[in-house]
Design a protein around this motif. Sequence first.
Motif, short mmCIF file in Angstrom:
data_model
loop_
_atom_site.label_atom_id
_atom_site.label_comp_id
_atom_site.label_asym_id
_atom_site.label_seq_id
_atom_site.Cartn_x
_atom_site.Cartn_y
_atom_site.Cartn_z
N VAL A 31 0.84 -1.20 0.00
CA VAL A 31 0.00 0.00 0.00
C VAL A 31 0.88 1.25 0.00
O VAL A 31 0.64 2.20 -0.76
N GLU A 32 1.93 1.25 0.81
CA GLU A 32 2.82 2.41 0.87
C GLU A 32 3.54 2.64 -0.45
O GLU A 32 3.70 3.79 -0.88
N LEU A 33 3.97 1.57 -1.11
CA LEU A 33 4.62 1.71 -2.42
C LEU A 33 3.67 2.29 -3.45
O LEU A 33 4.06 3.16 -4.24
N VAL A 34 2.44 1.83 -3.46
CA VAL A 34 1.45 2.35 -4.42
C VAL A 34 1.19 3.83 -4.15
O VAL A 34 1.14 4.63 -5.08
N ILE A 35 1.08 4.19 -2.89
CA ILE A 35 0.86 5.61 -2.55
C ILE A 35 2.06 6.44 -3.01
O ILE A 35 1.89 7.50 -3.60
N ARG A 36 3.26 5.96 -2.73
CA ARG A 36 4.47 6.70 -3.09
C ARG A 36 4.56 6.90 -4.60
O ARG A 36 4.94 7.97 -5.07
N LYS A 37 4.20 5.87 -5.37
CA LYS A 37 4.28 5.95 -6.82
C LYS A 37 3.10 6.68 -7.44
O LYS A 37 3.19 7.20 -8.55
N GLY A 38 1.97 6.66 -6.74
CA GLY A 38 0.77 7.33 -7.25
C GLY A 38 0.02 6.54 -8.30
O GLY A 38 -0.95 7.03 -8.86
N VAL A 39 0.49 5.34 -8.59
CA VAL A 39 -0.18 4.48 -9.58
C VAL A 39 -0.27 3.06 -9.05
O VAL A 39 0.60 2.60 -8.31
N PHE A 40 -1.34 2.39 -9.46
CA PHE A 40 -1.51 0.99 -9.11
C PHE A 40 -1.26 0.16 -10.35
O PHE A 40 -1.91 0.37 -11.38
N PRO A 41 -0.33 -0.79 -10.29
CA PRO A 41 -0.01 -1.61 -11.46
C PRO A 41 -1.03 -2.72 -11.69
O PRO A 41 -0.80 -3.88 -11.36
N ALA A 42 -2.17 -2.37 -12.23
CA ALA A 42 -3.27 -3.32 -12.38
C ALA A 42 -2.86 -4.59 -13.11
O ALA A 42 -3.33 -5.67 -12.78
N LYS A 43 -1.99 -4.49 -14.09
CA LYS A 43 -1.57 -5.68 -14.84
C LYS A 43 -0.17 -6.13 -14.46
O LYS A 43 0.36 -7.05 -15.07
#
Length: 116
Positions: A31-43
Amino acid sequence: MTNSTGTAGGLLDRVAKHRTRIGYGYLETAVELVIRKGVFPAKGLMKLYGEIAEREKKSARTVSRDIARAVEDLWECGDVKLLQKLLDRQMISGTSPGETIFLLANYLSGGKIRLK
């Protein structure tokens, strides 16, 4: 900017009855990595798991499995009503690990996470 709940760890502390599984730590990191990057790698979720695995000196498959178990535990034993209220979702059963990571990150970021 984060939500009033603060961090991924703080949010998980509120909704999980017990955070004894190692997967909760991996879930928090995801969750923290996704927040930091600002994008969710759906695929590319396994790439995200791979980043965590590299840090923890585990395999991406192990991280994936441990996160899945933590998410299952969260929905079976956690405060589901609070989680549904916070995420503004009504769910009969839990969500997938990927969807849970996205929803938690999006909530904590105030809705700013983009799908990639």
